[in-house]
Write a protein that holds these residues in place. Structure first.
Motif, PDB file in Angstrom:
ATOM      1  N   GLY A 180       0.791  -1.228  -0.060  1.00  0.00           N
ATOM      2  CA  GLY A 180      -0.041   0.191  -0.003  1.00  0.00           C
ATOM      3  C   GLY A 180       0.841   1.267  -0.110  1.00  0.00           C
ATOM      4  O   GLY A 180       0.264   2.310  -0.211  1.00  0.00           O
ATOM      5  N   LEU A 181       2.135   1.208   0.219  1.00  0.00           N
ATOM      6  CA  LEU A 181       3.068   2.289   0.214  1.00  0.00           C
ATOM      7  C   LEU A 181       3.771   2.423  -1.036  1.00  0.00           C
ATOM      8  O   LEU A 181       4.704   3.418  -1.347  1.00  0.00           O
ATOM      9  CB  LEU A 181       3.883   2.416   1.615  1.00  0.00           C
ATOM     10  CG  LEU A 181       3.180   3.029   2.944  1.00  0.00           C
ATOM     11  CD1 LEU A 181       1.996   2.349   3.138  1.00  0.00           C
ATOM     12  CD2 LEU A 181       4.156   2.970   4.079  1.00  0.00           C
ATOM     13  N   SER A 182       4.135   1.369  -1.563  1.00  0.00           N
ATOM     14  CA  SER A 182       5.164   1.163  -2.822  1.00  0.00           C
ATOM     15  C   SER A 182       4.671   2.345  -3.965  1.00  0.00           C
ATOM     16  O   SER A 182       3.645   2.306  -4.041  1.00  0.00           O
ATOM     17  CB  SER A 182       5.180  -0.160  -3.524  1.00  0.00           C
ATOM     18  OG  SER A 182       5.945  -0.255  -4.424  1.00  0.00           O
ATOM     19  N   GLY A 183       5.646   3.004  -4.263  1.00  0.00           N
ATOM     20  CA  GLY A 183       5.526   4.082  -5.209  1.00  0.00           C
ATOM     21  C   GLY A 183       4.796   5.349  -4.719  1.00  0.00           C
ATOM     22  O   GLY A 183       4.774   6.363  -5.528  1.00  0.00           O
ATOM     23  N   GLY A 184       4.715   5.419  -3.375  1.00  0.00           N
ATOM     24  CA  GLY A 184       3.896   6.880  -2.956  1.00  0.00           C
ATOM     25  C   GLY A 184       4.799   7.344  -1.852  1.00  0.00           C
ATOM     26  O   GLY A 184       4.426   8.102  -1.301  1.00  0.00           O
ATOM     27  N   MET A 199      14.054  12.408   5.107  1.00  0.00           N
ATOM     28  CA  MET A 199      13.268  12.613   3.908  1.00  0.00           C
ATOM     29  C   MET A 199      13.295  11.638   2.874  1.00  0.00           C
ATOM     30  O   MET A 199      14.495  11.262   2.653  1.00  0.00           O
ATOM     31  CB  MET A 199      13.380  14.182   3.282  1.00  0.00           C
ATOM     32  CG  MET A 199      12.405  14.267   2.254  1.00  0.00           C
ATOM     33  SD  MET A 199      12.764  16.002   1.428  1.00  0.00           S
ATOM     34  CE  MET A 199      11.673  15.993   0.025  1.00  0.00           C
ATOM     35  N   ILE A 200      12.331  11.099   2.368  1.00  0.00           N
ATOM     36  CA  ILE A 200      12.585  10.019   1.247  1.00  0.00           C
ATOM     37  C   ILE A 200      12.409  10.477   0.063  1.00  0.00           C
ATOM     38  O   ILE A 200      11.609  11.300  -0.439  1.00  0.00           O
ATOM     39  CB  ILE A 200      11.562   8.759   1.481  1.00  0.00           C
ATOM     40  CG1 ILE A 200      11.511   8.271   2.695  1.00  0.00           C
ATOM     41  CG2 ILE A 200      11.554   7.984   0.620  1.00  0.00           C
ATOM     42  CD1 ILE A 200      10.270   7.406   3.216  1.00  0.00           C
ATOM     43  N   LEU A 201      13.462  10.164  -0.775  1.00  0.00           N
ATOM     44  CA  LEU A 201      13.503  10.572  -2.322  1.00  0.00           C
ATOM     45  C   LEU A 201      12.929   9.505  -3.195  1.00  0.00           C
ATOM     46  O   LEU A 201      12.241  10.085  -4.147  1.00  0.00           O
ATOM     47  CB  LEU A 201      14.898  10.754  -2.620  1.00  0.00           C
ATOM     48  CG  LEU A 201      15.779  11.718  -2.145  1.00  0.00           C
ATOM     49  CD1 LEU A 201      17.201  11.867  -2.694  1.00  0.00           C
ATOM     50  CD2 LEU A 201      15.306  13.046  -2.266  1.00  0.00           C
ATOM     51  N   ALA A 202      12.931   8.389  -2.831  1.00  0.00           N
ATOM     52  CA  ALA A 202      12.344   7.376  -3.558  1.00  0.00           C
ATOM     53  C   ALA A 202      12.139   5.911  -3.029  1.00  0.00           C
ATOM     54  O   ALA A 202      13.173   5.626  -2.121  1.00  0.00           O
ATOM     55  CB  ALA A 202      13.017   7.231  -5.003  1.00  0.00           C
ATOM     56  N   ASP A 203      11.270   5.234  -3.419  1.00  0.00           N
ATOM     57  CA  ASP A 203      11.159   3.720  -2.945  1.00  0.00           C
ATOM     58  C   ASP A 203      11.583   2.902  -4.157  1.00  0.00           C
ATOM     59  O   ASP A 203      11.050   3.233  -5.413  1.00  0.00           O
ATOM     60  CB  ASP A 203       9.854   3.415  -2.212  1.00  0.00           C
ATOM     61  CG  ASP A 203       8.689   3.602  -3.050  1.00  0.00           C
ATOM     62  OD1 ASP A 203       8.590   2.576  -3.714  1.00  0.00           O
ATOM     63  OD2 ASP A 203       8.070   4.667  -2.948  1.00  0.00           O
ATOM     64  N   TYR A 204      12.162   1.536  -3.816  1.00  0.00           N
ATOM     65  CA  TYR A 204      12.663   0.618  -5.060  1.00  0.00           C
ATOM     66  C   TYR A 204      12.076  -0.595  -4.725  1.00  0.00           C
ATOM     67  O   TYR A 204      12.808  -1.399  -4.985  1.00  0.00           O
ATOM     68  CB  TYR A 204      14.160   0.857  -5.170  1.00  0.00           C
ATOM     69  CG  TYR A 204      14.914   0.904  -3.788  1.00  0.00           C
ATOM     70  CD1 TYR A 204      15.302  -0.345  -3.566  1.00  0.00           C
ATOM     71  CD2 TYR A 204      15.543   1.994  -3.349  1.00  0.00           C
ATOM     72  CE1 TYR A 204      16.159  -0.263  -2.366  1.00  0.00           C
ATOM     73  CE2 TYR A 204      16.277   2.023  -2.183  1.00  0.00           C
ATOM     74  CZ  TYR A 204      16.555   0.672  -1.622  1.00  0.00           C
ATOM     75  OH  TYR A 204      17.464   0.651  -0.686  1.00  0.00           O
ATOM     76  N   GLY A 205      11.121  -0.791  -3.912  1.00  0.00           N
ATOM     77  CA  GLY A 205      10.706  -2.351  -3.869  1.00  0.00           C
ATOM     78  C   GLY A 205      11.365  -3.059  -2.610  1.00  0.00           C
ATOM     79  O   GLY A 205      10.539  -3.216  -1.535  1.00  0.00           O
ATOM     80  N   SER A 206      12.467  -3.093  -2.261  1.00  0.00           N
ATOM     81  CA  SER A 206      13.211  -3.491  -1.264  1.00  0.00           C
ATOM     82  C   SER A 206      13.659  -2.576  -0.136  1.00  0.00           C
ATOM     83  O   SER A 206      14.019  -3.036   1.005  1.00  0.00           O
ATOM     84  CB  SER A 206      14.518  -4.499  -1.768  1.00  0.00           C
ATOM     85  OG  SER A 206      15.391  -3.334  -2.003  1.00  0.00           O
ATOM     86  N   GLY A 207      13.309  -1.274  -0.513  1.00  0.00           N
ATOM     87  CA  GLY A 207      13.625  -0.213   0.347  1.00  0.00           C
ATOM     88  C   GLY A 207      13.435   1.245  -0.233  1.00  0.00           C
ATOM     89  O   GLY A 207      12.885   1.291  -0.783  1.00  0.00           O
ATOM     90  N   VAL A 208      14.171   2.186   0.639  1.00  0.00           N
ATOM     91  CA  VAL A 208      13.972   3.245   0.306  1.00  0.00           C
ATOM     92  C   VAL A 208      15.149   4.189   0.062  1.00  0.00           C
ATOM     93  O   VAL A 208      16.371   3.879   0.808  1.00  0.00           O
ATOM     94  CB  VAL A 208      13.244   4.104   1.378  1.00  0.00           C
ATOM     95  CG1 VAL A 208      11.580   3.596   1.439  1.00  0.00           C
ATOM     96  CG2 VAL A 208      13.641   4.166   2.653  1.00  0.00           C
TER      97      VAL A 208
END
Length: 262
Positions: A180-184, A199-208
């Motif tokens: 539910g959080l992937s890609g957002g 601060m998060i710049l991006a998520d990549y499936g296995s982490g951020v």
């Protein structure tokens, strides 16, 4: 120059509704009026001379791993305003006693940028902001509200996860990014048990991927909060909050002064 020989020092006060920081760029701490100004490798730009000094913009450089930088990064996410005051302290000639001899500059923090080895803080003079005419909100297609602020009104979307490994700015999570959080998560933040927000710049499936490198022990439980790109599509689809959208998405694309009205 030794502590005993120096007769004048610069004193910085950063104040917000949640924290105060007292710093000095000199090699020693200064205890004055019940406040301890801690020594920090702090550099600033040259200010104008005379009456124009108070109107000059102030830019600071300091180490990126301090409490002040963490506070300002968290404040940029919540919209909390931090004021800054640069004062001059003088030492009495007859003893080891400091007193405030005047205020050199006052204003507010506009933002902070973090690189691998330095953080840069941009500040605006109080005289400039007070003389600004009219409302201060930006007229833009995207929303200008701070995410999850009172003006935004969107309820926070978050979930917890356990850290499995960290490498520079990348934080791997046990089981990957929660459902539910992937890609957002871009524009959101990762919060540690100590309350520090990154601060998060991006998520990549296995982490951020974070804004700057961190060292978080494997097995630490963190909280991941969803971000926003301030577009109408995200406001509506992700948060169902279009009634509070603070942008102007229907600004005309054509400029009548360059293309004509028809």
């Amino acid at each position: 120059m030794s502590n005993q020989a120096l007769m004048e020092v610069e004193l910085y006060t950063f104040a917000s509704s949640s924290a105060n920081f007292y710093l000095t760029p000199h090699e020693f701490d200064v205890d004055l009026d019940g406040n301890l100004y801690k020594s920090l490798a702090l550099e600033r730009n040259e200010l104008a001379l005379g009456a124009e000094a108070a109107k000059s913009a102030l830019e600071l450089k300091l180490p990126p791993d301090g409490d002040l930088v963490r506070h300002l990064l968290a404040a940029s996410l919540t919209g909390e305003i931090t004021s800054i005051t640069l004062r001059i302290g003088r030492r009495d000639t007859w003893g080891d006693f400091w007193w405030i001899s005047g205020t050199r500059w006052m204003g507010r923090v506009l933002g902070v940028e973090v690189a691998d080895d330095v953080a840069r803080i941009r500040c605006e003079s109080a005289q400039v902001s007070l003389k600004r005419i009219g409302l201060r909100r930006l007229y833009s297609r995207n929303c200008s509200h701070v995410l999850y602020s009172a003006a935004c009104g969107a309820p926070p979307i978050f979930s917890s996860a356990f850290v499995s490994n960290t490498s520079g700015r990348n934080v791997d999570l046990d089981g990957g990014v929660p459902a539910g959080l992937s890609g957002g998560l871009a524009g959101g933040w990762l919060q540690t048990p100590q309350g520090l927000r990154h601060m998060i710049l991006a998520d990549y499936g296995s982490g951020v991927e974070l804004l700057y490198p961190v060292a978080i022990e494997a097995g630490t439980q963190v909280v991941l909060t969803v971000g926003c790109d301030h577009s109408t599509a995200t406001c509506s689809g992700r948060f169902g909050n279009l009634d509070n959208f603070g942008g102007f998405p229907f600004i005309p694309i054509k400029n009548p002064f360059s293309t004509g009205v028809f």
